[in-house]
Design a protein around this motif. Structure first.
Motif, PDB file in Angstrom:
ATOM      1  N   SER A 268       0.854  -1.195   0.000  1.00 48.32           N
ATOM      2  CA  SER A 268       0.000   0.000   0.000  1.00 48.32           C
ATOM      3  C   SER A 268       0.888   1.242   0.000  1.00 48.32           C
ATOM      4  CB  SER A 268      -0.870  -0.004   1.262  1.00 48.32           C
ATOM      5  OG  SER A 268      -1.585   1.211   1.361  1.00 48.32           O
TER       6      SER A 268
ATOM      7  N   SER B  32       0.539   3.455   2.008  1.00 47.93           N
ATOM      8  CA  SER B  32       0.755   3.774   3.429  1.00 47.93           C
ATOM      9  C   SER B  32       2.070   3.170   3.952  1.00 47.93           C
ATOM     10  CB  SER B  32      -0.429   3.281   4.281  1.00 47.93           C
ATOM     11  OG  SER B  32      -0.557   1.880   4.190  1.00 47.93           O
ATOM     12  N   ASP B  33       2.655   2.239   3.189  1.00 49.87           N
ATOM     13  CA  ASP B  33       3.941   1.648   3.600  1.00 49.87           C
ATOM     14  C   ASP B  33       5.128   2.554   3.252  1.00 49.87           C
ATOM     15  OD1 ASP B  33       2.823  -0.822   4.534  1.00 49.87           O
ATOM     16  OD2 ASP B  33       2.669  -1.527   2.469  1.00 49.87           O
TER      17      ASP B  33
ATOM     18  N   ARG C  28      -5.553  -7.590  -2.556  1.00 50.29           N
ATOM     19  CA  ARG C  28      -6.427  -6.661  -3.275  1.00 50.29           C
ATOM     20  C   ARG C  28      -6.207  -6.708  -4.782  1.00 50.29           C
ATOM     21  NH1 ARG C  28      -4.880  -1.968   1.092  1.00 50.29           N
ATOM     22  NH2 ARG C  28      -6.533  -2.338   2.612  1.00 50.29           N
TER      23      ARG C  28
ATOM     24  N   ALA D   3       7.424  -5.354   0.486  1.00 48.24           N
ATOM     25  CA  ALA D   3       7.085  -4.884   1.830  1.00 48.24           C
ATOM     26  C   ALA D   3       5.577  -4.932   2.011  1.00 48.24           C
ATOM     27  CB  ALA D   3       7.577  -3.451   2.012  1.00 48.24           C
ATOM     28  N   ALA D   4       5.135  -5.568   3.102  1.00 50.82           N
ATOM     29  CA  ALA D   4       3.695  -5.595   3.362  1.00 50.82           C
ATOM     30  C   ALA D   4       3.452  -5.773   4.848  1.00 50.82           C
ATOM     31  CB  ALA D   4       3.026  -6.719   2.570  1.00 50.82           C
ATOM     32  N   GLY D   5       2.299  -5.282   5.275  1.00 55.75           N
ATOM     33  CA  GLY D   5       1.943  -5.403   6.681  1.00 55.75           C
ATOM     34  C   GLY D   5       0.735  -6.295   6.885  1.00 55.75           C
ATOM     35  N   LYS D   6       0.347  -6.449   8.143  1.00 57.80           N
ATOM     36  CA  LYS D   6      -0.809  -7.276   8.546  1.00 57.80           C
ATOM     37  C   LYS D   6      -0.601  -8.738   8.106  1.00 57.80           C
ATOM     38  CE  LYS D   6      -3.786  -3.303   8.933  1.00 57.80           C
ATOM     39  NZ  LYS D   6      -4.928  -2.533   8.515  1.00 57.80           N
TER      40      LYS D   6
ATOM     41  N   MET E  34       5.945  -5.151   7.589  1.00 59.86           N
ATOM     42  CA  MET E  34       5.714  -3.764   7.978  1.00 59.86           C
ATOM     43  C   MET E  34       4.932  -3.680   9.292  1.00 59.86           C
ATOM     44  SD  MET E  34       7.286  -2.261   5.559  1.00 59.86           S
ATOM     45  CE  MET E  34       6.869  -0.578   5.990  1.00 59.86           C
TER      46      MET E  34
ATOM     47  N   SER F 182       2.435  -2.178  10.494  1.00 62.78           N
ATOM     48  CA  SER F 182       1.287  -1.324  10.164  1.00 62.78           C
ATOM     49  C   SER F 182      -0.015  -1.812  10.796  1.00 62.78           C
ATOM     50  CB  SER F 182       1.131  -1.263   8.638  1.00 62.78           C
ATOM     51  OG  SER F 182       0.908  -2.558   8.131  1.00 62.78           O
TER      52      SER F 182
END
Ligand code: RP5
Length: 165
Positions: free
Chosen positions: A10, A12-13, A40, A63-66, A87, A89
């Motif tokens: 995202s 947001s990262d 997504r 890079a990714a979160g959750k 991440m 996040s």
């Protein structure tokens, strides 16, 4: 010129990645940043990874979160080395992303760095690329020497401060 793909789940990262992206560019690596999501935009993520080698990429950073499946999904569709950045996040402070990224099944590795470890992802990417681009080895040596000098400077400063106590 060496070429790396820097994928993020995202926009947001991005703020937590900019230092690492800048570091990779400072080493003289061409960096293409892309927002893709395993959840997504799964088709686009798969297609990006499947075509990455033909598109000139030599390493992928993801890079990714959750529930971070991005790096693993990209790794499923390519034999290029994939470096995963979990991440921080989420409500779980990135521990969820760390486990989702690092716990890959045998056969599909993701070289996972620390939570929000964008700088180490950049350096690891340079180390991989240096196997082909020898000028990067020299730059890595210089980077390490600069790091050592900064520690020596800190040591000197601490010794002075402790003498004054
Ligand atoms: C992940 O979910 C992204 O990598 C990001 O870390 C997190 C939140 O994404 P947004 O809801 O801000 O788009 O997929």
């Amino acid at each position: 010129m060496p070429k790396a793909a820097w994928i993020m789940g995202s926009d947001s990262d991005l703020p937590a990645l900019t230092k690492g992206i800048k570091l990779l560019k400072d080493f003289g690596v061409e960096v293409e940043a892309t927002v893709l999501s395993a959840h997504r935009t799964p088709n686009e993520a798969a297609s990006f990874a499947a075509l990455a080698r033909d598109n000139g990429f030599e390493v992928i950073i993801a890079a990714a979160g959750k529930a971070a499946h991005l790096a693993g999904v990209l790794a499923a569709y390519t034999t290029l080395p994939v470096i995963g950045i979990p991440m921080k996040s989420s409500a779980l402070e990135g521990l969820d992303a760390l486990l989702s990224t690092v716990q890959m099944p045998p056969g599909v590795p993701v070289a996972t760095v620390a939570i929000d470890g964008a700088e180490n992802a950049a350096i690891l990417a340079v180390q991989i690329l240096a196997l082909k681009y020898s000028d990067l080895t020299k730059k890595l040596d210089e980077y390490k020497a600069a790091m050592a000098k900064s520690v020596a400077d800190k040591d000197k400063k601490v010794k002075q401060e402790v003498t004054m106590l």
